[in-house]
Design a protein around this motif. Structure first.
Motif, PDB file in Angstrom:
ATOM      1  N   ARG A  89       0.622  -1.796  -0.011  1.00 37.05           N
ATOM      2  CA  ARG A  89       0.009   0.045  -0.182  1.00 37.05           C
ATOM      3  C   ARG A  89       0.606   1.475  -0.382  1.00 37.05           C
ATOM      4  O   ARG A  89       0.758   2.149  -0.731  1.00 37.05           O
ATOM      5  CB  ARG A  89      -1.045  -0.128   1.479  1.00 37.05           C
ATOM      6  N   ILE A  92       1.923   1.773  -3.661  1.00 36.32           N
ATOM      7  CA  ILE A  92       1.323   2.950  -3.966  1.00 36.32           C
ATOM      8  C   ILE A  92       1.357   4.279  -4.398  1.00 36.32           C
ATOM      9  O   ILE A  92       1.328   4.167  -5.315  1.00 36.32           O
ATOM     10  CB  ILE A  92      -0.192   1.532  -4.620  1.00 36.32           C
ATOM     11  N   THR A  96       2.849   6.137  -7.431  1.00 38.58           N
ATOM     12  CA  THR A  96       2.007   5.913  -8.391  1.00 38.58           C
ATOM     13  C   THR A  96       2.424   7.645  -9.132  1.00 38.58           C
ATOM     14  O   THR A  96       2.730   8.719  -8.541  1.00 38.58           O
ATOM     15  CB  THR A  96       0.993   6.187  -8.192  1.00 38.58           C
ATOM     16  N   ILE A 162      -3.949  -1.442  -9.679  1.00 38.92           N
ATOM     17  CA  ILE A 162      -2.543  -1.605 -10.092  1.00 38.92           C
ATOM     18  C   ILE A 162      -2.678  -2.293 -11.280  1.00 38.92           C
ATOM     19  O   ILE A 162      -3.191  -3.117 -10.786  1.00 38.92           O
ATOM     20  CB  ILE A 162      -1.297  -1.344  -8.805  1.00 38.92           C
ATOM     21  N   HIS A 199      -4.263   2.614 -11.309  1.00 34.82           N
ATOM     22  CA  HIS A 199      -2.558   3.367 -10.200  1.00 34.82           C
ATOM     23  C   HIS A 199      -1.575   3.082 -11.347  1.00 34.82           C
ATOM     24  O   HIS A 199      -1.673   1.766 -11.328  1.00 34.82           O
ATOM     25  CB  HIS A 199      -2.430   3.532  -9.118  1.00 34.82           C
ATOM     26  N   SER A 201       2.326   2.589 -11.851  1.00 35.54           N
ATOM     27  CA  SER A 201       3.865   3.286 -11.377  1.00 35.54           C
ATOM     28  C   SER A 201       4.798   2.070 -12.484  1.00 35.54           C
ATOM     29  O   SER A 201       4.351   0.636 -12.098  1.00 35.54           O
ATOM     30  CB  SER A 201       3.617   2.377  -9.794  1.00 35.54           C
ATOM     31  N   LEU A 206       7.389  -2.136  -6.371  1.00 33.73           N
ATOM     32  CA  LEU A 206       6.201  -2.399  -5.853  1.00 33.73           C
ATOM     33  C   LEU A 206       5.712  -3.842  -6.701  1.00 33.73           C
ATOM     34  O   LEU A 206       4.768  -4.803  -6.416  1.00 33.73           O
ATOM     35  CB  LEU A 206       5.482  -1.269  -6.920  1.00 33.73           C
ATOM     36  N   GLN A 207       6.732  -4.805  -8.300  1.00 34.73           N
ATOM     37  CA  GLN A 207       6.027  -5.542  -8.962  1.00 34.73           C
ATOM     38  C   GLN A 207       6.200  -6.670  -7.836  1.00 34.73           C
ATOM     39  O   GLN A 207       5.472  -7.440  -7.519  1.00 34.73           O
ATOM     40  CB  GLN A 207       5.803  -5.421  -9.730  1.00 34.73           C
ATOM     41  N   LEU A 210       3.768  -6.884  -5.169  1.00 34.11           N
ATOM     42  CA  LEU A 210       2.541  -7.097  -5.368  1.00 34.11           C
ATOM     43  C   LEU A 210       2.823  -9.347  -5.445  1.00 34.11           C
ATOM     44  O   LEU A 210       1.250  -9.625  -5.254  1.00 34.11           O
ATOM     45  CB  LEU A 210       1.907  -6.272  -6.491  1.00 34.11           C
TER      46      LEU A 210
END
Length: 221
Positions: A89, A92, A96, A162, A199, A201, A206-207, A210
């Motif tokens: 979170r 993101i 973003t 996302i 969103h 990014s 982040l990937q 995720l």
């Protein structure tokens, strides 16, 4: 430039500043984790809306008392993936670069976690039944815009998603709402378009985070 950074190359200075920003973002995530648990469906294994309004002639209204009462019920249902979800979170929100509201085919939208817990299951059943009462056009194509969704599942946030590396649009706010839509229109997913706040990014971290969260919650498919 004078001072201790004078002898450091511009590239290294940028790198150090990015590291510092990341560290500050991480500290903020850790300090605000309780609030994130209450606000994020990523962390709460739940949908972010109060009780369903079944009267289709009057738009649903967001009730903060009901909203946070639901969140308190769901806090006890957190699991070991919650810290990763809070970190996701934060990533993101901090990385973003662009936010756009788009109509996305239901078949492309993926939940970030399954709905398997008591409080969320109760809400899911009510939402699914309410969605099934919506009138459907003769051509079977269904557009669920934000106003329509809020008349059935009132919430203080838009459904937000996302893009994953594999092309999935993974919903991180509105997970329970998405699962209810999937159940209500299980046989028509190719014909349903859902308005989502996308969103964008380019963060590789982040990937990775995720993917870790989705693997831990067994929703990669």
């Amino acid at each position: 430039m004078v001072g201790p950074l004078a002898c450091i190359s511009p590239g290294m200075r940028n790198f150090l500043m990015n590291v510092l920003r990341g560290f500050i973002a991480l500290m903020l995530v850790l300090l605000l984790a309780p609030l994130a648990f209450a606000q994020s469906e990523v962390a709460c294994h739940s949908a972010f809306a109060p009780a369903i309004t079944l009267n289709q002639t009057a738009p649903g209204k967001y009730n903060p008392l009901t909203y946070y009462a639901d969140k308190m019920r769901e806090l006890k249902e957190l699991d070991s993936s919650a810290p990763y979800a809070v970190a996701l979170r934060g990533l993101i929100m901090s990385t973003t670069k662009e936010v756009k509201k788009e109509l996305i085919p239901l078949s492309q939208l993926k939940p970030i976690h399954p709905i398997t817990r008591g409080a969320a299951l109760e809400k899911l059943d009510k939402r699914t039944k309410a969605l099934q009462t919506l009138p459907q056009a003769a051509d079977t194509h269904i557009h669920l815009d934000e106003n329509t969704l809020n008349s059935i599942m009132p919430s203080k946030n838009s459904m937000r998603a996302i893009r994953a590396d594999n092309g999935d649009a993974v919903v991180f706010d509105g997970n329970g709402r998405l699962v209810a839509i999937q159940q209500a229109f299980a046989e028509k997913q190719q014909d349903v378009m859902v308005e989502v706040e996308m969103h964008y990014s380019k963060s590789k971290l982040l990937q990775k985070t995720l993917k870790k969260v989705r693997q831990m919650r067994n929703v990669l498919y």
